[in-house]
Design a protein around this motif. Structure first.
Motif, PDB file in Angstrom:
ATOM      1  N   VAL A  93       0.855  -1.186   0.000  1.00 43.02           N
ATOM      2  CA  VAL A  93       0.000   0.000   0.000  1.00 43.02           C
ATOM      3  C   VAL A  93       0.892   1.238   0.000  1.00 43.02           C
ATOM      4  O   VAL A  93       2.056   1.184   0.387  1.00 43.02           O
ATOM      5  CB  VAL A  93      -0.922   0.066   1.240  1.00 43.02           C
ATOM      6  N   VAL A  94       0.314   2.327  -0.480  1.00 43.95           N
ATOM      7  CA  VAL A  94       0.997   3.616  -0.381  1.00 43.95           C
ATOM      8  C   VAL A  94       0.177   4.479   0.556  1.00 43.95           C
ATOM      9  O   VAL A  94      -1.012   4.691   0.330  1.00 43.95           O
ATOM     10  CB  VAL A  94       1.141   4.283  -1.769  1.00 43.95           C
ATOM     11  N   LEU A  95       0.824   4.915   1.624  1.00 42.75           N
ATOM     12  CA  LEU A  95       0.139   5.713   2.643  1.00 42.75           C
ATOM     13  C   LEU A  95       0.751   7.101   2.680  1.00 42.75           C
ATOM     14  O   LEU A  95       1.917   7.281   2.309  1.00 42.75           O
ATOM     15  CB  LEU A  95       0.287   5.053   4.016  1.00 42.75           C
ATOM     16  N   THR A  96      -0.034   8.061   3.128  1.00 44.19           N
ATOM     17  CA  THR A  96       0.473   9.426   3.247  1.00 44.19           C
ATOM     18  C   THR A  96       1.133   9.599   4.612  1.00 44.19           C
ATOM     19  O   THR A  96       0.535   9.254   5.638  1.00 44.19           O
ATOM     20  CB  THR A  96      -0.685  10.425   3.104  1.00 44.19           C
ATOM     21  N   VAL A  97       2.362  10.101   4.606  1.00 40.63           N
ATOM     22  CA  VAL A  97       3.031  10.393   5.875  1.00 40.63           C
ATOM     23  C   VAL A  97       2.281  11.558   6.523  1.00 40.63           C
ATOM     24  O   VAL A  97       2.055  12.585   5.870  1.00 40.63           O
ATOM     25  CB  VAL A  97       4.509  10.772   5.632  1.00 40.63           C
ATOM     26  N   PRO A  98       1.858  11.404   7.789  1.00 43.11           N
ATOM     27  CA  PRO A  98       1.113  12.493   8.425  1.00 43.11           C
ATOM     28  C   PRO A  98       1.920  13.784   8.386  1.00 43.11           C
ATOM     29  O   PRO A  98       3.117  13.774   8.688  1.00 43.11           O
ATOM     30  CB  PRO A  98       0.928  12.006   9.872  1.00 43.11           C
ATOM     31  N   PRO A  99       1.298  14.880   7.968  1.00 40.69           N
ATOM     32  CA  PRO A  99       2.033  16.141   7.845  1.00 40.69           C
ATOM     33  C   PRO A  99       2.613  16.574   9.186  1.00 40.69           C
ATOM     34  O   PRO A  99       1.987  16.365  10.230  1.00 40.69           O
ATOM     35  CB  PRO A  99       0.975  17.136   7.351  1.00 40.69           C
ATOM     36  N   GLY A 100       3.786  17.161   9.156  1.00 39.21           N
ATOM     37  CA  GLY A 100       4.404  17.687  10.376  1.00 39.21           C
ATOM     38  C   GLY A 100       5.152  16.641  11.185  1.00 39.21           C
ATOM     39  O   GLY A 100       5.700  16.964  12.240  1.00 39.21           O
ATOM     40  N   ILE A 101       5.169  15.391  10.728  1.00 42.53           N
ATOM     41  CA  ILE A 101       5.871  14.347  11.479  1.00 42.53           C
ATOM     42  C   ILE A 101       7.356  14.362  11.100  1.00 42.53           C
ATOM     43  O   ILE A 101       7.694  14.308   9.910  1.00 42.53           O
ATOM     44  CB  ILE A 101       5.254  12.965  11.171  1.00 42.53           C
ATOM     45  N   ASP A 102       8.218  14.453  12.102  1.00 44.72           N
ATOM     46  CA  ASP A 102       9.666  14.436  11.880  1.00 44.72           C
ATOM     47  C   ASP A 102      10.122  12.978  11.820  1.00 44.72           C
ATOM     48  O   ASP A 102      10.170  12.287  12.845  1.00 44.72           O
ATOM     49  CB  ASP A 102      10.362  15.186  13.025  1.00 44.72           C
ATOM     50  N   LEU A 103      10.451  12.543  10.609  1.00 42.84           N
ATOM     51  CA  LEU A 103      10.812  11.126  10.434  1.00 42.84           C
ATOM     52  C   LEU A 103      12.190  10.806  11.015  1.00 42.84           C
ATOM     53  O   LEU A 103      12.540   9.638  11.147  1.00 42.84           O
ATOM     54  CB  LEU A 103      10.754  10.746   8.953  1.00 42.84           C
ATOM     55  N   ASN A 104      12.977  11.852  11.311  1.00 42.93           N
ATOM     56  CA  ASN A 104      14.242  11.579  11.991  1.00 42.93           C
ATOM     57  C   ASN A 104      13.968  11.144  13.435  1.00 42.93           C
ATOM     58  O   ASN A 104      14.738  10.397  14.016  1.00 42.93           O
ATOM     59  CB  ASN A 104      15.131  12.826  11.982  1.00 42.93           C
ATOM     60  N   ARG A 105      12.863  11.627  13.978  1.00 42.81           N
ATOM     61  CA  ARG A 105      12.502  11.261  15.346  1.00 42.81           C
ATOM     62  C   ARG A 105      11.578  10.037  15.337  1.00 42.81           C
ATOM     63  O   ARG A 105      11.860   9.038  15.985  1.00 42.81           O
ATOM     64  CB  ARG A 105      11.805  12.457  16.001  1.00 42.81           C
ATOM     65  N   TYR A 106      10.500  10.119  14.568  1.00 40.64           N
ATOM     66  CA  TYR A 106       9.553   8.999  14.475  1.00 40.64           C
ATOM     67  C   TYR A 106      10.052   8.029  13.390  1.00 40.64           C
ATOM     68  O   TYR A 106       9.460   7.904  12.335  1.00 40.64           O
ATOM     69  CB  TYR A 106       8.158   9.519  14.135  1.00 40.64           C
ATOM     70  N   ARG A 107      11.164   7.399  13.685  1.00 44.57           N
ATOM     71  CA  ARG A 107      11.827   6.601  12.643  1.00 44.57           C
ATOM     72  C   ARG A 107      11.596   5.108  12.800  1.00 44.57           C
ATOM     73  O   ARG A 107      12.033   4.323  11.969  1.00 44.57           O
ATOM     74  CB  ARG A 107      13.325   6.901  12.631  1.00 44.57           C
ATOM     75  N   LEU A 108      10.902   4.701  13.861  1.00 48.23           N
ATOM     76  CA  LEU A 108      10.609   3.283  14.044  1.00 48.23           C
ATOM     77  C   LEU A 108       9.260   2.969  13.402  1.00 48.23           C
ATOM     78  O   LEU A 108       8.229   3.525  13.790  1.00 48.23           O
ATOM     79  CB  LEU A 108      10.584   2.942  15.543  1.00 48.23           C
TER      80      LEU A 108
END
Ligand SMILES: [Zn+2]
Length: 231
Positions: free
Chosen positions: A190-205
């Motif tokens: 599936v292709v999902l939208t990354v929730p806006p404003g989420i810092d993937l460097n922090r929420y990386r798990l």
């Protein structure tokens, strides 16, 4: 086996020269030269049909079909029939131009198809999803974060569930901080939208959980797969 000279095949296709006994014998046993001769004759016929190069190019599919039909009709192993229709001298440059037009059209089609192909996805981060100890070892998956702010999630061999599988992004430094990204909806990818404003460097798990249909939006606590995004 020595094939016939390409120039000679052109002349034979145009009936500018007659087949010598040697050509005749070779064409009788060589499918390669025979097919080439028939393809050339097909192009020559197209040149004869139109006579006016402004008529070119006809629809490319039609040309290719004509050529394929011409090749397909080559009698095997019969000797190709001689053309009795005399071909005028002017046909040789027309043949060359028609062949060039066919190649130009084919080239344009190829370039066109390449140009209209979707551009390759630009991946900004990826993770390999591994099964947690309670989950069959064959389960797994991968995550690719795309530049367009989307996540492509591929999973395999997830345990069946009476609920659904949900994708989460978790802060590994504080496992209470997490955000739900979306459901897998029984599809392998599936292709999902990354929730806006989420810092993937922090929420990386990245975490895939088994969620019951209980109306509780919180994580069920039953994680199946996990992996860490790397850049
Ligand atoms: Zn040959």
């Amino acid at each position: 086996m020595q094939h016939l000279d390409p120039d000679r095949l052109v002349l034979l296709a145009l009936s500018e020269e007659t087949e010598s006994p040697l050509d005749f014998d070779h064409l009788a046993e060589c499918a390669v030269c025979r097919h080439e001769l028939y393809a050339l004759r097909t192009v020559a016929d197209l040149g004869t049909e139109s006579q006016d190069l402004r008529d070119l190019p006809p629809p490319p599919e039609r040309i290719w079909q004509s050529i394929e039909v011409g090749i397909g009709q080559a009698p095997v192993p019969a000797v190709p029939e001689r053309r009795s229709r005399p071909r005028p001298r002017w046909l040789l440059p027309v043949l060359a131009a028609a062949a060039a037009a066919v190649l130009a059209v084919a080239g344009t089609v190829v370039v066109d198809r390449l140009a209209h192909r979707a551009p390759p996805e630009r991946v900004t981060a990826r993770a390999t999803l591994s099964p947690l100890p309670s989950v069959p070892a064959a389960a797994g998956g991968s995550v690719r974060v795309l530049a367009a702010g989307e996540m492509r999630v591929d999973v395999r061999n997830l345990p069946l569930t009476t609920g659904f599988h949900e994708v989460w992004l978790i802060d590994p430094d504080d496992l209470t901080k997490m955000v739900a990204v979306g459901n897998l909806s029984d599809k392998p990818d599936v292709v999902l939208t990354v929730p806006p404003g989420i810092d993937l460097n922090r929420y990386r798990l990245v975490d895939i959980s088994d969620e019951p249909h209980d109306g509780d939006a919180a994580h069920s606590g039953r994680s199946l797969l996990r992996g860490t995004l790397t850049y």
